[in-house]
Design a protein around this motif. Structure first.
Motif, short mmCIF file in Angstrom:
data_model
loop_
_atom_site.label_atom_id
_atom_site.label_comp_id
_atom_site.label_asym_id
_atom_site.label_seq_id
_atom_site.Cartn_x
_atom_site.Cartn_y
_atom_site.Cartn_z
N SER A 27 14.30 -17.09 -15.94
CA SER A 27 14.91 -16.62 -17.18
C SER A 27 15.73 -15.36 -16.99
O SER A 27 16.55 -15.02 -17.85
N LEU A 28 15.56 -14.64 -15.89
CA LEU A 28 16.28 -13.37 -15.73
C LEU A 28 17.74 -13.55 -15.39
O LEU A 28 18.51 -12.61 -15.43
N LEU A 29 18.15 -14.77 -15.05
CA LEU A 29 19.54 -15.00 -14.65
C LEU A 29 20.44 -15.20 -15.86
O LEU A 29 20.02 -15.73 -16.88
N SER A 30 21.69 -14.81 -15.72
CA SER A 30 22.65 -15.04 -16.78
C SER A 30 22.92 -16.55 -16.87
O SER A 30 22.84 -17.26 -15.87
N PRO A 31 23.26 -17.06 -18.07
CA PRO A 31 23.51 -18.50 -18.20
C PRO A 31 24.61 -18.99 -17.27
O PRO A 31 24.51 -20.08 -16.71
N GLY A 32 25.66 -18.20 -17.07
CA GLY A 32 26.75 -18.61 -16.19
C GLY A 32 26.30 -18.76 -14.75
O GLY A 32 26.65 -19.72 -14.08
N PHE A 33 25.49 -17.81 -14.27
CA PHE A 33 25.00 -17.89 -12.90
C PHE A 33 24.06 -19.08 -12.73
O PHE A 33 24.13 -19.81 -11.75
N ALA A 34 23.17 -19.27 -13.70
CA ALA A 34 22.22 -20.37 -13.62
C ALA A 34 22.95 -21.71 -13.61
O ALA A 34 22.58 -22.62 -12.85
N ALA A 35 24.01 -21.84 -14.42
CA ALA A 35 24.77 -23.10 -14.45
C ALA A 35 25.48 -23.34 -13.12
O ALA A 35 25.49 -24.46 -12.61
N GLY A 36 26.06 -22.29 -12.55
CA GLY A 36 26.72 -22.43 -11.25
C GLY A 36 25.74 -22.79 -10.16
O GLY A 36 26.02 -23.62 -9.30
N ALA A 37 24.56 -22.16 -10.20
CA ALA A 37 23.54 -22.47 -9.20
C ALA A 37 23.08 -23.92 -9.33
O ALA A 37 22.89 -24.61 -8.33
N GLN A 38 22.92 -24.40 -10.56
CA GLN A 38 22.49 -25.78 -10.75
C GLN A 38 23.56 -26.75 -10.26
O GLN A 38 23.26 -27.78 -9.65
N ALA A 39 24.83 -26.44 -10.49
CA ALA A 39 25.91 -27.29 -9.99
C ALA A 39 25.88 -27.36 -8.46
O ALA A 39 26.07 -28.42 -7.86
N LEU A 40 25.59 -26.23 -7.82
CA LEU A 40 25.47 -26.20 -6.37
C LEU A 40 24.31 -27.08 -5.90
O LEU A 40 24.45 -27.89 -4.99
N LEU A 41 23.18 -26.96 -6.56
CA LEU A 41 22.02 -27.75 -6.18
C LEU A 41 22.25 -29.24 -6.41
O LEU A 41 21.72 -30.08 -5.68
N ASN A 42 23.05 -29.58 -7.42
CA ASN A 42 23.35 -31.00 -7.68
C ASN A 42 24.08 -31.65 -6.51
O ASN A 42 24.02 -32.86 -6.34
N ASP A 43 24.78 -30.83 -5.71
CA ASP A 43 25.51 -31.37 -4.56
C ASP A 43 24.59 -31.82 -3.43
O ASP A 43 25.04 -32.45 -2.48
N PHE A 44 23.30 -31.49 -3.50
CA PHE A 44 22.39 -31.92 -2.45
C PHE A 44 22.32 -33.44 -2.32
O PHE A 44 22.05 -33.96 -1.26
#
Length: 200
Positions: A124-141
């Motif tokens: 929860s400590l992450l900004s929504p923009g960072f969390a969304a970008g991180a999730q997009a990166l993980l989706n590439d796995f």
């Protein structure tokens, strides 16, 4: 303002430029630079300020090639990153709180083999923009053609926002105008090693 860098490395087969002086790099690493610059499939070579001796290729080098991919030259540092962010703070603003800042960094950013307890998209400590970008990166796995890709995805989620070990660091720097920068060199962690070994 003019800069001294990059500097040309003389006597190499392919154009080679470094963002440090030859006397600032280990002799073994400089030998690797010269050997890499003789490779028949390389078109150019660039050597970064954090370059150091590696297994077969200089860690902190960038190879330009239009005819070959050399996974062992990419090495296990694939995915490491360097970033610098200028703050609006000056030296006087941070002198009295340097120790507290260090403790805050150490509390928030796992170092070495340590990781977060939860994947990045659940923190929860992450900004929504960072969390969304991180999730997009993980989706590439799902695009990785590796048997261990699913296991690596879980590990990667917990390691986003961590530092790694070795030559990775977070530091405060002061520029010529007195402004403080936060500089970060983060690691690819074991995921870079797994990717490199799979493709090698």
């Amino acid at each position: 303002m003019t800069t001294e860098f990059p500097v040309d490395v003389r006597g190499t087969k392919v154009p080679t430029k470094m963002w440090l002086w030859e006397h600032e790099i280990e002799p073994q690493a400089m030998q690797q630079v010269r050997a890499m610059a003789e490779h028949p499939y390389f078109d150019m070579l660039r050597v970064m300020p954090d370059a150091h001796f590696g297994k077969g290729a200089v860690v902190g080098s960038v190879i330009g090639s239009t005819s070959a991919i050399c996974p062992s030259a990419v090495g296990v540092d694939i995915g490491c990153g360097v970033n610098a962010v200028k703050t609006n703070l000056k030296r006087d603003d941070v002198d009295d709180i340097l120790h507290r800042l260090r403790l805050a960094f150490e509390k928030a950013v796992p170092v070495g083999f340590n990781a977060h307890d939860e994947a990045v998209n659940t923190r929860s400590l992450l900004s929504p923009g960072f969390a969304a970008g991180a999730q997009a990166l993980l989706n590439d796995f799902k695009n990785l053609h590796m048997t261990q890709a699913q296991a690596l995805e879980g590990k990667a989620g917990r390691q986003l926002g961590t530092l790694g070990g070795g030559n990775h660091f977070i530091e405060l720097c002061e520029d010529q105008e007195g402004f403080i920068w936060i500089t970060l060199h983060s690691g690819s962690r074991n995921i870079g090693k797994e990717l490199a070994e799979y493709h090698i």
